[in-house]
Design an enzyme around this catalytic site. Structure first.
Site, mmCIF file in Angstrom:
data_model
loop_
_atom_site.group_PDB
_atom_site.id
_atom_site.type_symbol
_atom_site.label_atom_id
_atom_site.label_comp_id
_atom_site.label_asym_id
_atom_site.label_seq_id
_atom_site.Cartn_x
_atom_site.Cartn_y
_atom_site.Cartn_z
ATOM 1 N N LYS A 97 1.026 -1.401 0.189
ATOM 2 C CA LYS A 97 -0.153 -0.442 0.292
ATOM 3 C C LYS A 97 1.115 1.399 -0.238
ATOM 4 O O LYS A 97 0.774 2.655 -1.072
ATOM 5 C CB LYS A 97 -1.151 -0.189 1.418
ATOM 6 C CG LYS A 97 -2.153 -1.044 0.922
ATOM 7 C CD LYS A 97 -3.120 -1.435 2.388
ATOM 8 C CE LYS A 97 -3.395 -2.186 1.982
ATOM 9 N NZ LYS A 97 -4.645 -2.083 4.074
ATOM 10 N N ALA A 104 -0.753 0.270 6.387
ATOM 11 C CA ALA A 104 -1.231 -0.412 7.282
ATOM 12 C C ALA A 104 -2.032 -1.876 6.839
ATOM 13 O O ALA A 104 -3.026 -1.419 6.096
ATOM 14 C CB ALA A 104 -2.018 0.592 8.477
ATOM 15 N N ASP A 105 -1.905 -2.687 7.569
ATOM 16 C CA ASP A 105 -3.119 -3.779 7.150
ATOM 17 C C ASP A 105 -2.956 -4.207 8.367
ATOM 18 O O ASP A 105 -2.520 -5.005 9.416
ATOM 19 C CB ASP A 105 -1.789 -4.966 5.899
ATOM 20 C CG ASP A 105 -3.124 -5.467 5.591
ATOM 21 O OD1 ASP A 105 -4.398 -5.011 5.112
ATOM 22 O OD2 ASP A 105 -3.214 -6.955 5.927
ATOM 23 N N THR A 106 -4.110 -4.827 8.879
ATOM 24 C CA THR A 106 -4.991 -5.833 9.611
ATOM 25 C C THR A 106 -5.352 -7.238 8.981
ATOM 26 O O THR A 106 -6.255 -7.213 9.037
ATOM 27 C CB THR A 106 -6.300 -4.621 11.243
ATOM 28 O OG1 THR A 106 -4.874 -3.443 10.868
ATOM 29 C CG2 THR A 106 -6.437 -5.085 12.132
ATOM 30 N N SER A 121 0.218 -4.629 10.916
ATOM 31 C CA SER A 121 1.633 -3.676 9.927
ATOM 32 C C SER A 121 1.263 -2.479 9.632
ATOM 33 O O SER A 121 0.066 -1.958 8.956
ATOM 34 C CB SER A 121 2.538 -4.299 9.407
ATOM 35 O OG SER A 121 2.602 -6.693 10.149
#
Length: 206
Positions: free
Chosen positions: A51, A71-73, A108
């Site tokens: 991203k 960001a990624d969850t 992250s």
């Protein structure tokens, strides 16, 4: 130094806004499909970087003195990764898996500073303890449709918060952006926060 959030997530934007951070939003368009056998840590780190790099590629020649945040969850339980449910049935299935159990939320964050392209990558993990849910509770919650755009099919900051007994770790990480961790890394990259205020300024870039 300007901040750009490479995410369309209203939850991440709200965290920054309520922290008094000024930022702009540029949504990253990437394939977020998981890879076979990928761990929660590996997947979130890969997608957060993708991203941030996608937006850096798009805006790199237009901007300088800026930090781009990706960001990624994901939710993980028993080695299974739970992303956003694609249907009401999928949401009910996820909630049944989480009921009365402890799971992990992994987020992250990847940052790229322009124009020198210095980068950082960090990961946070929070344990979330769910209360046992009745069939009626699951049905009624899913009927609100809140679970449909949330990893793991619940929102700790919304109606889903009533099902959570406790957490071990960062609350904001469960919402989607570990703010304390992100703050420390941004400072390391040379960002200086503005004077404290009650609201951040959010704008979109064309």
């Amino acid at each position: 130094m300007k901040l750009i959030l490479a995410s369309a997530s209203p939850r991440r934007a709200q965290i920054l806004r309520e922290a008094g951070v000024r930022f702009e939003i540029v949504s990253a368009r990437i394939d977020e499909s998981p890879k076979r056998g990928e761990t929660a840590r590996a997947m979130t780190r890969r997608l957060a970087q993708a991203k941030a790099h996608a937006v850096a590629q798009e805006l790199g020649k237009k901007l300088s003195d800026v930090i781009i945040i990706g960001a990624d969850t994901i939710v993980e339980i028993d080695g299974h990764l739970l992303g956003k449910p694609k249907s009401l049935k999928a949401a009910r299935d996820m909630l049944r898996k989480l009921s009365g159990r402890t799971h992990r939320v992994v987020t992250s964050v990847a940052m790229i500073r322009l124009p020198d392209r210095a980068d950082r990558l960090a990961t946070a993990s929070t344990k979330v303890h769910f209360a046992p849910l009745t069939k009626r509770e699951i049905t009624d919650y899913v009927a609100t449709r809140e679970p449909l755009d949330k990893a793991g099919a619940y929102a700790i900051q919304g109606l889903g918060g009533r099902f959570i007994d406790r957490i071990d770790g960062c609350y904001f990480n469960v919402v989607g952006l570990p703010w304390a961790l992100l703050y420390r890394v941004l400072i390391d990259l040379g960002w200086q926060p503005a004077a404290p205020s009650h609201r951040g300024d959010v704008a979109g870039l064309a």
